[in-house]
Design a protein around this motif. Structure first.
Motif, PDB file in Angstrom:
ATOM      1  N   TYR A   1      -2.477   9.528 -10.748  1.00 55.60           N
ATOM      2  CA  TYR A   1      -3.007   8.264 -10.222  1.00 55.60           C
ATOM      3  C   TYR A   1      -2.576   7.080 -11.083  1.00 55.60           C
ATOM      4  O   TYR A   1      -2.347   5.976 -10.579  1.00 55.60           O
ATOM      5  CB  TYR A   1      -4.538   8.305 -10.170  1.00 55.60           C
TER       6      TYR A   1
ATOM      7  N   MET B   1       0.887   5.547  -0.056  1.00 56.13           N
ATOM      8  CA  MET B   1       0.077   6.712   0.310  1.00 56.13           C
ATOM      9  C   MET B   1       0.800   7.997  -0.112  1.00 56.13           C
ATOM     10  O   MET B   1       1.385   8.693   0.723  1.00 56.13           O
ATOM     11  CB  MET B   1      -0.152   6.725   1.821  1.00 56.13           C
TER      12      MET B   1
ATOM     13  N   GLY C   1       3.253   4.371   3.813  1.00 56.14           N
ATOM     14  CA  GLY C   1       2.360   3.272   3.490  1.00 56.14           C
ATOM     15  C   GLY C   1       2.749   2.018   4.227  1.00 56.14           C
ATOM     16  O   GLY C   1       3.338   2.070   5.315  1.00 56.14           O
TER      17      GLY C   1
ATOM     18  N   SER D   1       0.623  -0.456  -6.449  1.00 56.21           N
ATOM     19  CA  SER D   1       0.244  -1.093  -5.183  1.00 56.21           C
ATOM     20  C   SER D   1       0.184  -2.590  -5.454  1.00 56.21           C
ATOM     21  O   SER D   1       0.450  -3.050  -6.571  1.00 56.21           O
ATOM     22  CB  SER D   1      -1.118  -0.607  -4.691  1.00 56.21           C
TER      23      SER D   1
ATOM     24  N   VAL E   1      -4.242   2.600  -4.211  1.00 60.12           N
ATOM     25  CA  VAL E   1      -5.188   2.276  -3.144  1.00 60.12           C
ATOM     26  C   VAL E   1      -5.573   3.521  -2.345  1.00 60.12           C
ATOM     27  O   VAL E   1      -6.449   3.462  -1.485  1.00 60.12           O
ATOM     28  CB  VAL E   1      -4.616   1.215  -2.179  1.00 60.12           C
ATOM     29  N   PHE E   2      -4.929   4.648  -2.638  1.00 61.14           N
ATOM     30  CA  PHE E   2      -5.198   5.897  -1.915  1.00 61.14           C
ATOM     31  C   PHE E   2      -5.175   7.047  -2.904  1.00 61.14           C
ATOM     32  O   PHE E   2      -4.198   7.234  -3.632  1.00 61.14           O
ATOM     33  CB  PHE E   2      -4.131   6.101  -0.834  1.00 61.14           C
TER      34      PHE E   2
ATOM     35  N   TYR F   1       0.846  -1.196   0.000  1.00 61.44           N
ATOM     36  CA  TYR F   1       0.000   0.000   0.000  1.00 61.44           C
ATOM     37  C   TYR F   1       0.881   1.244   0.000  1.00 61.44           C
ATOM     38  O   TYR F   1       1.790   1.372   0.825  1.00 61.44           O
ATOM     39  CB  TYR F   1      -0.911   0.040   1.231  1.00 61.44           C
TER      40      TYR F   1
ATOM     41  N   CYS G   1      -9.491   0.867  -4.006  1.00 59.63           N
ATOM     42  CA  CYS G   1      -9.108   2.261  -4.181  1.00 59.63           C
ATOM     43  C   CYS G   1      -9.920   3.136  -3.226  1.00 59.63           C
ATOM     44  O   CYS G   1     -11.146   2.990  -3.123  1.00 59.63           O
ATOM     45  CB  CYS G   1      -9.358   2.671  -5.625  1.00 59.63           C
ATOM     46  N   HIS G   2      -9.263   4.058  -2.533  1.00 62.69           N
ATOM     47  CA  HIS G   2      -9.898   4.778  -1.431  1.00 62.69           C
ATOM     48  C   HIS G   2      -9.574   6.274  -1.496  1.00 62.69           C
ATOM     49  O   HIS G   2      -8.443   6.659  -1.796  1.00 62.69           O
ATOM     50  CB  HIS G   2      -9.375   4.215  -0.102  1.00 62.69           C
TER      51      HIS G   2
ATOM     52  N   SER H   1      -6.783   4.013   3.367  1.00 59.58           N
ATOM     53  CA  SER H   1      -6.600   3.415   2.046  1.00 59.58           C
ATOM     54  C   SER H   1      -7.277   2.051   1.993  1.00 59.58           C
ATOM     55  O   SER H   1      -7.711   1.514   3.006  1.00 59.58           O
ATOM     56  CB  SER H   1      -5.110   3.261   1.732  1.00 59.58           C
ATOM     57  N   SER H   2      -7.352   1.503   0.788  1.00 58.64           N
ATOM     58  CA  SER H   2      -7.843   0.148   0.553  1.00 58.64           C
ATOM     59  C   SER H   2      -9.180  -0.071   1.250  1.00 58.64           C
ATOM     60  O   SER H   2     -10.125   0.666   1.010  1.00 58.64           O
ATOM     61  CB  SER H   2      -6.784  -0.871   0.995  1.00 58.64           C
TER      62      SER H   2
END
Length: 498
Positions: free
Chosen positions: A97, A64, A234, A102, A108-109, A62, A149-150, A223-224
């Protein structure tokens, strides 16, 4: 998929999903990690699960990125200048993006999305802003085809946040997963009620206890599924201990608590360190990534998530009196806390490689489960179908176990659709839950097409296509469809607002 040919000839995978699956198959053809025989034994019985991360870690699980820094300074590698208006901002983010990796191959973020957009709304009407943001949200849902994805909102109310919430209710998108960082001292009731009202139409956003998380790191993002991680860093990896699989090896409770569990925890930590070592020292990810080179991520802000799953089943297996069960018996809950204390003690004294941001220790995470789990409940949740009749009893139980997990622990509640008529009452539930110590909760209506599986969103209509063997756009539909059936999530207790 058992073979490369199975992947290539599948009728149930899109082209893009085949490419990702083939990449995983290539990675898994390697054997480069040093894994002792005892660790392999725990893996073979299913007590240690690497969540199919691959045999040769070449990117953190992950990531970030500090998107605010990128917006302020631009990105040399992507030849992007700092954006000057809303159109440039949205184009900047869409390009950026695309280059954030990931474990899923997708970002994921997506950042604190409302705060990134807000400064660029000056001089733009709500109608014009909504049209542009709507196209941006559709782009995300159709191109980042993964429910892990968050994006984050709040805790302050923003004009951009309101527009996003209103659009989400209309769009019914599964991506991105959204979380409102909620703080009763900062977040207006009217804004929180809009978020909850929206969630009872499209299962989005979830609600995070900002007061409990804001001091975990210098700055955090979600995230996630619901992973609380430092922005600019991350998580290298997420491996999980599957407690009921380990309990099957125990001769009795004492054997489990004093011998089996401590030994398994140590072997899992050693395995995670081997993954981290290879990633940092041999994969050259941090040396080659523009994200690290330009300061959008910093290796020293990465940690390792130490996952826990199946506390409920493990506890019930170890109880002498089988009539006393997790979530319903003080004796069972005391045993569950004893188990968690052993795990927490290990994590708090562990030596995790290259994890400076978490004081050199592993960070506990209530892992949500995977599609192949049968009879294993997510994290420390009460099993579906066995929830207490009183939602307040349920929330009190949750708070007792949420406290162990700095990188995420959550509960999901299905509401009768009439709850949409009284979002203020739902907010009262949130306020009470967060006062108790619950860290993260989410809601959806029982008649919603979008449902929250374990932490991510999937459409029931998409699952029906998947069950028929048809290809579907989001690859998390495969995971969600199997998990929905295997865990009987249709049996979640439906709560009513009285």
């Amino acid at each position: 998929m058992n073979t490369t040919l199975d992947i290539v000839t599948s009728k149930g995978l899109t082209y893009e999903q085949k490419v990702v699956a083939l990449a995983h198959a290539a990675e898994d053809s390697l054997e480069i990690l040093n894994i002792p025989e005892k660790t392999r034994h725990y893996m073979d019985i299913g007590a240690i699960c690497d969540l199919s991360e691959g045999h040769a870690p070449y990117r953190p699980r992950y990531i970030m990125p500090d998107y605010e820094k990128a917006i302020r300074e631009g990105c040399e590698f992507l030849r992007l200048d700092p954006p000057k208006d809303l159109d440039e901002l949205l184009s900047f983010l869409m390009i950026f993006y695309r280059h954030v990796p990931s474990i899923t191959t997708y970002p994921v973020f997506l950042g604190n999305i409302d705060k990134m957009i807000e400064p660029f709304l000056d001089g733009i009407s709500d109608e014009e802003a909504a049209k542009k943001i709507k196209l941006f949200l559709i782009y995300l849902d159709r191109t980042i085809t993964d429910g892990f994805c968050h994006a984050n909102l709040g805790p302050e109310e923003t004009r951009a946040g309101r527009i996003i919430l209103q659009l989400e209710k209309e769009l019914q998108n599964a991506v991105p997963n959204l979380t409102l960082k909620y703080d009763p001292d900062v977040t207006p009731d009217s804004y929180a009620e809009l978020a909850l009202y929206t969630s009872l139409f499209c299962a989005n956003p979830a609600i995070c206890n900002h007061k409990m998380h804001k001091d975990t790191y210098e700055d955090y993002g979600v995230s996630s599924c619901y992973n609380i991680l430092p922005i600019g860093g991350g998580s290298y990896t997420l491996t999980r201990v599957v407690l009921p699989k380990l309990a099957e090896e125990a001769t009795d409770r004492e054997h489990f608590l004093k011998e089996l569990l401590p030994d398994c925890l140590k072997h899992m930590g050693d395995y995670m360190n081997e993954r981290i070592r290879f990633l940092v020292e041999e994969s050259n990810f941090f040396e080659s990534s523009f994200l690290a080179r330009e300061g959008f991520i910093d290796r020293k802000k990465f940690l390792a998530m130490y996952g826990v799953v199946g506390l409920a089943e493990c506890t019930n297996m170890l109880m002498d009196d089988k009539s006393k069960t997790y979530g319903h018996s003080p004796e069972a809950d005391d045993l569950a806390e004893e188990i968690m204390n052993v795990i927490s003690d290990y994590a708090g004294h562990s030596d995790a490689l290259y994890s400076e941001v978490f004081n050199g220790h592993f960070a506990l995470h209530a892992q949500v489960g995977i599609d192949s789990d049968h009879g294993i409940t997510s994290g420390v949740r009460i099993p579906v179908g066995a929830e207490p009749d009183s939602m307040f009893d349920h929330l009190r139980h949750s708070a007792r176990f949420h406290k162990f997990f700095p990188t995420g622990c959550a509960d999901i509640f299905s509401f009768d659709p009439t709850g949409r008529n009284n979002p203020a009452a739902v907010l009262d539930i949130v306020k009470g839950a967060f006062e108790l110590g619950d860290k993260y909760i989410s809601f959806y209506a029982s008649d919603s097409d979008l449902v929250r599986i374990t932490g991510y969103l999937v459409k029931r209509s998409d699952m029906e296509h998947y069950y028929k063997g048809e290809a579907v756009l989001q690859n998390t539909v495969h995971l969600g469809g199997d998990n929905y059936r295997n865990a009987h999530l249709e049996n979640r207790k439906v709560r009513a607002i009285s």
